[in-house]
Write an enzyme that holds these catalytic residues in place. Structure first.
Site, short mmCIF file in Angstrom:
data_model
loop_
_atom_site.label_atom_id
_atom_site.label_comp_id
_atom_site.label_asym_id
_atom_site.label_seq_id
_atom_site.Cartn_x
_atom_site.Cartn_y
_atom_site.Cartn_z
N ARG A 98 -0.72 4.85 -1.39
CA ARG A 98 -1.73 5.88 -1.19
C ARG A 98 -2.51 5.68 0.11
NH1 ARG A 98 -4.19 8.37 -5.63
NH2 ARG A 98 -3.58 6.59 -6.91
N TYR B 12 1.33 11.03 -3.80
CA TYR B 12 1.58 11.44 -5.19
C TYR B 12 1.38 12.94 -5.39
CZ TYR B 12 1.17 6.40 -5.54
OH TYR B 12 1.32 5.04 -5.33
N PRO C 91 0.83 -1.21 0.00
CA PRO C 91 0.00 0.00 0.00
C PRO C 91 0.86 1.26 0.00
CG PRO C 91 0.06 -0.96 2.20
CD PRO C 91 0.86 -1.89 1.31
N CYS D 162 2.48 29.51 -15.25
CA CYS D 162 2.11 30.04 -16.56
C CYS D 162 1.56 28.91 -17.41
CB CYS D 162 3.32 30.66 -17.23
SG CYS D 162 3.54 32.33 -16.71
N GLU D 163 0.33 28.55 -17.13
CA GLU D 163 -0.25 27.36 -17.76
C GLU D 163 -1.74 27.40 -17.43
OE1 GLU D 163 2.12 24.85 -18.82
OE2 GLU D 163 0.56 23.48 -19.49
N1 LLP Z 1 3.16 -1.50 -5.98
C1 LLP Z 1 3.46 -1.19 -7.24
C2 LLP Z 1 4.26 -2.10 -8.03
C3 LLP Z 1 3.01 0.02 -7.80
O1 LLP Z 1 3.30 0.30 -9.06
C4 LLP Z 1 2.27 0.92 -7.00
C5 LLP Z 1 1.80 2.20 -7.54
C6 LLP Z 1 1.99 0.55 -5.67
C7 LLP Z 1 2.43 -0.66 -5.20
C8 LLP Z 1 1.20 1.44 -4.75
O2 LLP Z 1 -0.08 1.68 -5.17
P1 LLP Z 1 -1.08 2.51 -4.23
O3 LLP Z 1 -1.35 1.68 -3.01
O4 LLP Z 1 -0.41 3.77 -3.90
O5 LLP Z 1 -2.28 2.71 -5.07
N2 LLP Z 1 0.57 8.82 -9.59
C9 LLP Z 1 -0.69 8.12 -9.57
C10 LLP Z 1 -0.57 6.77 -8.92
C11 LLP Z 1 0.50 5.88 -9.54
C12 LLP Z 1 0.63 4.57 -8.86
C13 LLP Z 1 1.88 3.89 -9.28
N3 LLP Z 1 2.11 2.62 -8.69
C14 LLP Z 1 -1.72 8.99 -8.83
O6 LLP Z 1 -1.39 10.09 -8.42
O7 LLP Z 1 -2.89 8.61 -8.72
#
Ligand code: LLP
Length: 432
Positions: free
Chosen positions: A294, A391, A292, A362-363
């Site tokens: 996020r 993120y 986890p 500036c966007e």
């Molecule tokens: N494990 C792997 C291999 C991953 O690629 C990711 C996230 C996670 C775990 C963690 O996932 P989470 O529990 O955080 O959902 N930038 C995007 C999210 C990209 C997620 C990338 N990989 C956003 O802001 O929504």
């Protein structure tokens, strides 16, 4: 009433986080400012760690996916909570090692790890390298051989699952840059190649189906597909894979009305599948990893901004400009992500203004949110954007040469700086 239990309202009609008045934090540290609530982070860590204990008798490990928010202090906290980490670059690895994070509890990911990064990971003795493709497998075997080491690996597998989330954060389907496909036989070929190699030891298989997923079904399905793959490996090669990494992706609350499952529910339901399939296939229950990101940090932080210009365009919209924007939170411009925005110093005032929150870049697309209901605001008011812990800082940039904001950790009414704000000197330090 808020997206996180750490948020409250005090007698001055101000938003508080972790017992600290947000307007005082804004005064002390300046804006824009990112504020994390340590108790909330630890609460989330404990929910996952506890469910590994409950469902697998402790035979597993929670790895914090540190791409969500990486800095020294977060590595110290998750280490203290008996977790491992997932890193995806030499930079994240370096940061974690700099605070003495135990290398054996680090899992190294990435779809295109550089030769130098693989070397750094082998030198550091990271616990698992999650191999994404056969080119990487060959390099890793060579690097380990040159160093006289045997490296423990897992394979990243695309389980062929289409999770219902934004296109850019879906990763489990066949059309993905991550991992080896099951359908094409590529994954099984990878396993056989690795088993024949001298310097790598195949410990397990990994999948991650996407991010910000609210349904439990795709996680259950992924567990089922992966257990079947472990059975197929046993049938075809005689080798029993002993570790299964099921990735992250658990959805969090961005809006008050969002209804993510309790983390325990995901964990309980998936564990039922893993345990049932192990029994059905006469396999030992694998050591379970989850990752986890996020869900550990996302809802635990807010971003504070000071309102500058308020531009009312009759019959069109009202722009409320703030002293940050896509530089510290690129998620609206990238994914049109939802956020709650509140006026931290007028929290219970009547909401009389429909506003678009604009950044200072500036966007034209540099917006934090559209159609937000706010009280009448004016220059100097403090806005708080909620659930900005994942993120946001980790995807921040220096566009327009805007310095990255400071980050503060609050706990029980006390605040401490955990990342300094960048100075102009920081901005030019690599210029020649
Ligand atoms: N494990 C792997 C291999 C991953 O690629 C990711 C996230 C996670 C775990 C963690 O996932 P989470 O529990 O955080 O959902 N930038 C995007 C999210 C990209 C997620 C990338 N990989 C956003 O802001 O929504």
């Amino acid at each position: 009433m808020f997206v996180s239990d750490g948020l409250n309202i005090n007698e001055k009609n101000h938003l508080t986080i972790g017992g600290c008045d947000t307007t005082e934090l804004a005064k002390e540290f300046g804006t824009s400012l990112i504020v994390y609530d340590e108790n909330e982070i630890r609460k989330n860590c404990r929910a996952f760690v506890g469910s590994i204990q409950k469902n697998y008798n402790g035979n597993g490990r929670v790895l914090y996916a540190s791409k969500a928010f990486s800095c020294k202090e977060i590595y110290r906290i998750v280490n203290d909570e008996n977790m491992g980490i997932d890193v995806v670059s030499g930079g994240e690895l370096y940061t974690a090692l700099s605070v003495g994070f135990p290398a054996e509890k680090i899992c190294f990911h990435g779809n295109n790890k550089k030769h130098s990064e693989l070397t750094e990971a082998v030198d550091a003795g990271v616990g698992r390298i999650v191999v994404d493709n056969l080119t990487e497998l060959e390099s890793l075997n060579r690097i380990a051989g040159e160093k006289g080491k045997k490296v423990s690996i897992m394979f990243r597998i695309k389980p062929g699952i289409d999770a219902h989330t934004h296109d850019f954060v879906r990763t489990g389907q066949i059309d993905s840059k991550f991992g080896l496909a099951l359908e094409t036989g590529e994954a099984m070929q990878g396993v056989k190649t690795a088993l024949a190699m001298e310097n790598v030891e195949l410990k397990g298989v990994h999948c991650h189906i996407g991010s910000q997923i609210f349904d439990i079904d795709p996680f259950e399905l992924a567990a089922e597909v992966m257990m079947k793959f472990i059975k197929d490996i046993k049938d075809e090669t005689g080798v029993t894979i002993t570790e299964l990494n099921l990735g992250g992706g658990f959805g969090i609350k961005y809006l008050v009305d969002d209804k993510p499952e309790a983390y325990e529910n995901y964990m309980d339901n998936v564990a039922k599948i893993v345990n049932k399939k192990a029994e059905e296939y006469s396999l030992p229950v694998p050591f379970i990893y989850i990752e986890p990101g996020r869900s550990i940090v996302g809802a635990t932080a807010i971003t504070l901004y000071t309102v500058g210009a308020v531009k009312r365009i009759p019959n069109i919209r009202n722009y409320v400009s703030v002293d940050g924007g896509m530089v510290d939170n690129p998620r609206y411009i990238l994914y049109q992500s939802d956020y709650e925005v509140v006026c931290a110093n007028k929290i219970n005032n009547e909401k009389a203004l429909t506003a678009t929150i604009a950044g200072k870049c500036c966007e034209s697309g540099d917006l934090i949110q559209e159609n937000v209901q706010l009280p009448e605001v004016e220059a100097g008011d403090i806005l708080a954007v909620l659930s900005t812990g994942a993120y946001n800082y980790s995807m921040a940039s220096n566009y327009n040469r805007i310095p990255r904001p400071p980050v503060v950790m609050v706990k029980d009414g006390q605040a401490r700086l955990i990342i300094k704000g960048e100075s102009y000197e920081d901005i030019i330090k690599n210029d020649i």
